[in-house]
Enzyme design. Structure first.
Site, short mmCIF file in Angstrom:
data_model
loop_
_atom_site.label_atom_id
_atom_site.label_comp_id
_atom_site.label_asym_id
_atom_site.label_seq_id
_atom_site.Cartn_x
_atom_site.Cartn_y
_atom_site.Cartn_z
N CYS A 114 0.81 -1.22 0.00
CA CYS A 114 0.00 0.00 0.00
C CYS A 114 0.84 1.27 0.00
O CYS A 114 0.32 2.36 -0.27
CB CYS A 114 -0.95 0.00 1.19
SG CYS A 114 -2.13 -1.36 1.13
N HIS A 249 -3.25 7.56 2.43
CA HIS A 249 -3.65 6.22 1.96
C HIS A 249 -5.06 5.94 2.49
O HIS A 249 -5.37 6.25 3.64
CB HIS A 249 -2.66 5.19 2.48
CG HIS A 249 -3.06 3.77 2.21
ND1 HIS A 249 -3.55 3.37 0.97
CD2 HIS A 249 -3.09 2.67 3.00
CE1 HIS A 249 -3.83 2.08 1.02
NE2 HIS A 249 -3.56 1.63 2.24
N ASN A 279 -10.00 0.12 0.07
CA ASN A 279 -8.54 0.20 0.04
C ASN A 279 -8.05 -0.37 -1.29
O ASN A 279 -8.16 -1.57 -1.53
CB ASN A 279 -7.99 -0.59 1.23
CG ASN A 279 -6.46 -0.53 1.31
OD1 ASN A 279 -5.80 -0.09 0.38
ND2 ASN A 279 -5.92 -0.98 2.43
N1 COA Z 1 -18.38 -8.23 9.31
C1 COA Z 1 -18.87 -8.45 10.53
N2 COA Z 1 -18.11 -8.76 11.58
C2 COA Z 1 -16.78 -8.82 11.39
C3 COA Z 1 -16.20 -8.59 10.14
C4 COA Z 1 -17.04 -8.28 9.07
N3 COA Z 1 -16.59 -8.01 7.84
N4 COA Z 1 -14.87 -8.72 10.27
C5 COA Z 1 -14.60 -9.02 11.54
N5 COA Z 1 -15.78 -9.10 12.23
C6 COA Z 1 -15.98 -9.39 13.64
C7 COA Z 1 -14.89 -10.28 14.18
O1 COA Z 1 -15.20 -11.63 13.94
C8 COA Z 1 -14.94 -9.95 15.65
O2 COA Z 1 -16.02 -10.61 16.24
P1 COA Z 1 -15.89 -11.25 17.72
O3 COA Z 1 -15.63 -10.05 18.60
O4 COA Z 1 -17.22 -11.87 17.90
O5 COA Z 1 -14.76 -12.19 17.64
C9 COA Z 1 -15.28 -8.45 15.67
O6 COA Z 1 -15.87 -8.18 14.39
C10 COA Z 1 -14.07 -7.57 15.87
O7 COA Z 1 -13.05 -7.99 14.97
P2 COA Z 1 -11.69 -7.27 14.88
O8 COA Z 1 -10.91 -7.81 13.74
O9 COA Z 1 -11.06 -7.22 16.21
O10 COA Z 1 -12.23 -5.79 14.50
P3 COA Z 1 -11.51 -4.42 14.57
O11 COA Z 1 -12.26 -3.49 15.41
O12 COA Z 1 -10.03 -4.55 14.79
O13 COA Z 1 -11.69 -3.92 13.07
C11 COA Z 1 -10.46 -3.75 11.02
C12 COA Z 1 -11.15 -4.67 12.01
C13 COA Z 1 -9.81 -4.60 9.95
C14 COA Z 1 -11.48 -2.83 10.41
C15 COA Z 1 -9.40 -2.91 11.77
O14 COA Z 1 -8.59 -3.73 12.54
C16 COA Z 1 -8.54 -2.13 10.86
O15 COA Z 1 -9.00 -1.23 10.18
N6 COA Z 1 -7.23 -2.43 10.84
C17 COA Z 1 -6.28 -1.72 9.98
C18 COA Z 1 -6.48 -2.19 8.62
C19 COA Z 1 -5.64 -1.48 7.65
O16 COA Z 1 -5.52 -0.30 7.68
N7 COA Z 1 -5.09 -2.26 6.74
C20 COA Z 1 -4.46 -1.84 5.61
C21 COA Z 1 -3.17 -1.23 5.86
S1 COA Z 1 -2.47 -1.07 4.31
#
Ligand code: COA
Length: 322
Positions: A114, A249, A279
């Site tokens: 990215c 980004h 993204n």
């Molecule tokens: N739909 C519904 N529920 C979802 C889901 C989806 N698409 N994806 C994950 N969940 C659930 C998980 O299973 C988890 O459930 P649980 O609590 O029952 O186990 C809950 O949501 C929380 O999951 P988690 O992965 O901890 O969520 P989060 O608050 O960390 O958010 C992201 C996830 C990916 C949005 C977040 O971590 C993020 O934005 N990270 C950075 C990503 C990024 O910038 N990446 C690119 C860099 S180049």
């Protein structure tokens, strides 16, 4: 006045097919509400079969040349950032070169996930400033829809496809500080296992899918990007108050908002496209830049800060006087 790399033109390409969160939720165990709340994303574009990184990159490049009023014969080289190339080789950049009818100069790809566009911009800028080239196409083009794991709802809802490009030209003696003022790029390979693709053509029977430890990436992104912004400002003896636009980004609305707050920029000075594009990895910064350029928000003479972070970890910034 030293030679500077001027952003002479900006172009973009997005696949026609738009997929809403609701449409995704028909096949993935997710909801529109979850995706919007956690990421800001409402839709993404997905490539059709013919819309490869080379195809989309060439379309974006054509648009950037047209915007600059330049011709294929003005291109001395093409640097294309992608993690989803058409082929292991030749480089996607040379496929773009052929598609554009460019018959001279160099072409190569950069793999910096990215942060790829910032890396490519940094290399192109160094080549222009050192006199190796006078007109360089810098492209970010990605088809992440081909490497997503549709069984992993934590990642497959986050990405989209597209391409963006800028045409850089050598400028000097204008008496202004127009052009790329600085670039800074970084890598921390010890964090390679928090965001990666678990395969490649060099791996037996493993085309590869994207794997991400979202929380960890989030945490590092906020810290590293804040450092990158500070580094760019310090290197140019500027303060956050000097910045007209932040073009970050586009991974997650929450990370973008945190960066805007850090710079003390009002929300309307931060370019946000993650809602519509999701993204698009190396394409995300030039796509966002193009959006605000095309609709007239970003104007000549304004100071624009670009930043990105991706799997590697790799990250960086570019400060540009348009
Ligand atoms: N739909 C519904 N529920 C979802 C889901 C989806 N698409 N994806 C994950 N969940 C659930 C998980 O299973 C988890 O459930 P649980 O609590 O029952 O186990 C809950 O949501 C929380 O999951 P988690 O992965 O901890 O969520 P989060 O608050 O960390 O958010 C992201 C996830 C990916 C949005 C977040 O971590 C993020 O934005 N990270 C950075 C990503 C990024 O910038 N990446 C690119 C860099 S180049």
């Amino acid at each position: 006045m030293p030679t500077r790399s001027i952003l002479a033109g900006i172009g973009a390409y997005l696949p026609a097919r738009i997929v809403s969160n609701d449409e995704l939720a028909r096949t993935v165990d997710t909801t529109d509400a979850w995706i919007r709340e956690r990421t800001g994303i409402t839709q993404r574009h997905f490539a059709a079969k013919h819309e490869t990184a080379a195809f989309m990159g060439a379309e974006a490049a054509r648009a950037a040349l047209a915007d600059a009023g330049a011709l294929p014969s003005d291109v001395d080289g093409i640097i294309l950032a992608t993690s989803t190339p058409d082929q292991a080789f030749p480089a996607t950049a040379v496929r773009v070169q052929a598609a554009l009818g460019v018959t001279k100069g160099f072409g190569f790809d950069i793999a910096a996930a990215c942060a790829g566009f910032i890396y490519a911009l940094s290399v192109a800028d160094a080549m222009i400033r050192s006199g190796q080239a006078r007109g360089v196409l810098v492209i970010g083009s990605e088809v992440y829809s081909r490497i997503l794991n549709w069984e992993d709802r934590g990642t497959c809802v986050l990405f989209g496809d597209g391409a963006g490009a800028v045409f850089l030209t050598a400028g000097e003696g204008s008496g202004t500080d127009q052009g790329i003022l600085s670039t800074h790029i970084h890598a921390q390979g010890t964090l390679g296992d928090i965001l990666y693709v678990d395969g490649a053509v060099g791996q037996p029977d493993k085309p590869g899918h994207l794997v991400m430890h979202g929380r960890e990436v989030f945490r590092h992104a906020v810290t590293r990007l804040a450092e990158a912004v500070e580094e760019a400002l310090t290197a140019n003896n500027l303060t956050a108050a000097d910045i007209d636009w932040l073009v970050p980004h586009q991974a997650n609305r929450r990370i973008i908002d945190a960066m805007g707050r850090k710079l003390g920029l009002p929300a309307e000075r931060v370019v946000v496209t993650v809602e519509q594009h999701a993204n698009t990895s190396a394409a995300s910064v030039p796509l966002a830049l193009h959006e605000a350029w095309k609709d007239g928000r970003i104007k000549r003479g304004e100071l624009v800060l670009l930043e990105a972070l991706g799997g590697g970890l790799v990250w960086g910034s570019a400060l540009v006087r348009m």
